[in-house]
Design a protein around this motif. Structure first.
Motif, mmCIF file in Angstrom:
data_model
loop_
_atom_site.group_PDB
_atom_site.id
_atom_site.type_symbol
_atom_site.label_atom_id
_atom_site.label_comp_id
_atom_site.label_asym_id
_atom_site.label_seq_id
_atom_site.Cartn_x
_atom_site.Cartn_y
_atom_site.Cartn_z
ATOM 1 N N ARG A 170 0.809 -1.217 0.000
ATOM 2 C CA ARG A 170 0.000 0.000 0.000
ATOM 3 C C ARG A 170 0.846 1.273 0.000
ATOM 4 O O ARG A 170 0.298 2.368 0.083
ATOM 5 C CB ARG A 170 -0.936 -0.002 1.217
ATOM 6 N N VAL A 171 2.136 1.135 -0.063
ATOM 7 C CA VAL A 171 3.013 2.309 -0.171
ATOM 8 C C VAL A 171 3.017 2.775 -1.620
ATOM 9 O O VAL A 171 3.341 2.009 -2.529
ATOM 10 C CB VAL A 171 4.441 1.980 0.301
ATOM 11 N N THR A 223 -1.645 4.444 1.271
ATOM 12 C CA THR A 223 -3.103 4.498 1.190
ATOM 13 C C THR A 223 -3.712 4.045 2.508
ATOM 14 O O THR A 223 -3.241 3.095 3.142
ATOM 15 C CB THR A 223 -3.619 3.586 0.066
ATOM 16 N N GLY A 224 -4.783 4.751 2.913
ATOM 17 C CA GLY A 224 -5.535 4.356 4.098
ATOM 18 C C GLY A 224 -4.757 4.398 5.378
ATOM 19 O O GLY A 224 -4.958 3.548 6.251
ATOM 20 N N LEU A 225 -3.863 5.375 5.542
ATOM 21 C CA LEU A 225 -3.029 5.457 6.739
ATOM 22 C C LEU A 225 -3.491 6.624 7.594
ATOM 23 O O LEU A 225 -3.470 7.784 7.157
ATOM 24 C CB LEU A 225 -1.556 5.638 6.360
ATOM 25 N N GLY A 226 -3.915 6.354 8.825
ATOM 26 C CA GLY A 226 -4.282 7.418 9.740
ATOM 27 C C GLY A 226 -3.049 8.006 10.405
ATOM 28 O O GLY A 226 -2.055 7.319 10.644
ATOM 29 N N ASP A 227 -3.100 9.305 10.720
ATOM 30 C CA ASP A 227 -1.995 10.002 11.388
ATOM 31 C C ASP A 227 -0.697 9.802 10.620
ATOM 32 O O ASP A 227 0.324 9.369 11.156
ATOM 33 C CB ASP A 227 -1.845 9.498 12.825
ATOM 34 N N SER A 228 -0.723 10.120 9.309
ATOM 35 C CA SER A 228 0.422 9.846 8.445
ATOM 36 C C SER A 228 1.643 10.671 8.816
ATOM 37 O O SER A 228 2.776 10.255 8.573
ATOM 38 C CB SER A 228 0.048 10.099 6.979
ATOM 39 N N GLN A 229 1.450 11.858 9.412
ATOM 40 C CA GLN A 229 2.595 12.699 9.758
ATOM 41 C C GLN A 229 3.438 12.068 10.857
ATOM 42 O O GLN A 229 4.613 12.387 11.004
ATOM 43 C CB GLN A 229 2.119 14.087 10.194
ATOM 44 N N ALA A 269 -3.799 8.688 -1.303
ATOM 45 C CA ALA A 269 -2.843 8.333 -0.252
ATOM 46 C C ALA A 269 -2.195 9.619 0.245
ATOM 47 O O ALA A 269 -2.289 10.677 -0.390
ATOM 48 C CB ALA A 269 -1.773 7.377 -0.789
ATOM 49 N N GLY A 270 -1.521 9.515 1.381
ATOM 50 C CA GLY A 270 -0.784 10.659 1.910
ATOM 51 C C GLY A 270 -1.677 11.859 2.171
ATOM 52 O O GLY A 270 -2.720 11.768 2.817
ATOM 53 N N LYS A 271 -1.307 13.019 1.632
ATOM 54 C CA LYS A 271 -2.051 14.260 1.833
ATOM 55 C C LYS A 271 -3.265 14.372 0.926
ATOM 56 O O LYS A 271 -4.019 15.336 1.026
ATOM 57 C CB LYS A 271 -1.126 15.451 1.592
#
Length: 537
Positions: A326-327, A351-357, A502-504
């Motif tokens: 998913r990267v 994709t689908g990543l919470g709190d990506s920062q 994904a991401g932002k």
């Protein structure tokens, strides 16, 4: 009785619902102490430190302990088939069900008190939101956390591999179904054989394939103050101390008036106040460096069983797992000081990543060449030059970097002529110096602009004080957005944003020409724009 020939199938052992470790009962009351301090102190002051006051205070502590025991007793979890169930049962029953195929990652962290007791916090991310209520087991043993992490991630892959074939939707061809689910386009026997082969491949991966991509040396932690992430820590600590004095001054015994008196005394002695500010400024790189080292101590990036695992932390050791499938790319961040030192930070675009920062960090500050080498090995290399933006983009950056300071210089000069006070001439000189430095800043911002496509990945870059270059796979692009502000319309340039799931959510090429705004999307996704372009364009 007839005994079937051949080996009997191995039945999966039955596991009873699991509970958190009883040691967590030592942590919950400690967490509640801050919220109990003010009520208990108020109760003791109102009661005059009598026996009844101590009795009521003890009752309050006892109720807190009983609440912690009840929370522990009613909480359980278990893996049932293809899902994880988290249950709370007292008067009513609450069951949170998480399908294994929806799990995007499993994070394991060990805060200080958990580490002392040999416990860990396990968080499950399904990509539905960034909240902690996705799935959280606060107080499992370290061994259980590692076992659960391995089981969940491996069963997650198995659940996706053996997902049943879907039937074609109305109006959908079998070819379209086979593109997303090849087993659906074959006969049942072939589908069963494919599923069996996939399950066999999963079982062969019982021993985790772990490969360390990079371990950040402790000497590279000295780059920490260059990122600026923790430079304001001394001021934050000072502000927190002032707020504590004003909020709890009366309860702590020295009174709120005492805090006001100290503030007034410092205001009446500006040189001492300036010395305090300078001391905080001097402490910025040292305190920021220490905080950076604490959070990124022994940073490791590992490829394990189809996941990218980032481990870091001294006091709170944290392990974040990102599913490699998913990267969709990475983002390289370079502040101005970091560029001078030749270092960069890296975040994954997932994709689908919470709190990506926080969860998406792949690398802290490392040498720039190492950052590109690691991203190329872990995700993929961008293999093309970035294309420059039109000269009008340079003029716009020079104007914005110089014009405000020139306007300030004119204002201070006029004020100096009207008031005949020399101090305003100092302001004019400072404004002119800043305008001169704006020339180099504007040129650097223009040189940082760029975009490109190498046939597999597209890249966009912008910024000077904080330069960001995002590299995204072409398959992650879900749409394009072309925007023009009033000033951009006057200049004939556009902001082109590639929508990414994904991401932002989107990455922009700023101030591109009209030809680039049309040609770049047509190059990356020609099948989308072909119906809107006339022949010969």
């Amino acid at each position: 009785m007839t005994v079937p020939a051949g080996p009997l199938p191995l039945a999966e052992p039955v596991r009873l619902p699991m509970r958190l470790s009883p040691k967590v009962l030592l942590i919950h009351p400690v967490r509640m102490i801050p919220s109990l301090i003010v009520p208990l102190v108020g109760l003791l002051f109102v009661g005059g430190f009598s026996g009844m006051s101590y009795t009521w205070a003890a009752v309050g502590v006892g109720v807190t302990l009983a609440f912690a025991v009840v929370r522990w007793a009613i909480f359980s979890y278990e893996i049932v088939g293809d899902r994880l169930e988290i249950k709370r049962s007292l008067i009513s029953r609450s069951v949170r069900t998480i399908p294994l195929e929806r799990i995007r990652g499993v994070d394991v962290s060990t805060p200080p008190m958990h580490r002392l007791l040999g416990l860990a916090v396990l968080k499950i991310d399904t990509g539905a939101s960034g909240g902690e209520e996705e799935g959280k087991l606060d107080g499992v043993t370290l061994e259980e956390a590692e076992r659960l992490k391995s089981v969940l991630l491996r069963r997650t892959r198995a659940a996706r591999v053996t997902r049943p074939a879907r039937a074609p939707m109305p109006g959908e061809t079998s070819a379209a179904v086979s593109a997303t689910d090849p087993a659906a386009a074959t006969d049942p026997a072939a589908a069963s054989a494919s599923a069996a082969a996939s399950m066999s491949a999963v079982r062969e991966e019982t021993a985790e394939d772990e490969r360390e991509i990079i371990r950040v040396p402790w000497t590279w932690l000295l780059y920490g103050p260059l990122s600026g992430a923790y430079l304001l820590t001394p001021f934050a600590l000072a502000g927190g101390a002032v707020g504590l004095a004003f909020q709890w001054g009366d309860d702590l015994g020295f009174g709120r008036d005492a805090a006001l008196t100290v503030g007034e005394w410092l205001w009446e002695h500006p040189y001492l106040l300036l010395a305090v500010v300078l001391l905080l400024v001097v402490a910025m790189p040292f305190v920021g460096g220490v905080m950076y080292a604490v959070f990124n101590w022994n940073f490791r990036l590992i490829s394990r069983d189809g996941y990218l695992v980032a481990e870091r932390g001294l006091i709170n050791r944290r392990s974040v797992s990102l599913e490699a499938g998913r990267v969709r790319g990475y983002e390289i961040i370079e502040g101005l000081a970091e560029r001078w030192a030749g270092v960069a930070r890296v975040w994954a675009i997932v994709t689908g990543l919470g709190d990506s920062q926080t969860r998406g960090q792949l690398l802290p500050d490392v040498p720039r060449t190492v950052a590109f080498q690691v991203t190329g090995e872990a995700i993929g290399t961008y293999q093309a030059e970035l294309r420059p933006h039109p000269p009008i983009a340079r003029n716009r950056r020079l104007f914005r970097a110089i014009a405000p300071w020139l306007a300030l210089a004119v204002a201070t000069t006029l004020t100096a002529l009207l008031t005949a006070q020399p101090i305003w001439w100092i302001g004019t000189v400072v404004a002119l110096l800043l305008a001169g430095s704006g020339i180099s800043l504007g040129l650097d911002r223009y040189r940082s602009l760029g975009h490109g496509y190498d046939g597999v990945r597209l890249a966009v870059r912008s910024g000077s004080l904080r330069r960001s270059q995002a590299v995204v796979e072409r398959r992650a692009v879900v749409g394009w957005h072309i925007r023009q502000t009033w000033f951009q319309r006057r200049a004939g340039v556009y902001t082109l944003t590639a929508g990414v799931g994904a991401g932002k959510g989107g990455y922009s090429a700023i101030d591109v020409s009209q030809q680039q705004a049309i040609g770049f999307p047509a190059e990356v996704t020609p099948e989308w724009l072909a119906p809107f372009l006339s022949k010969g364009q």
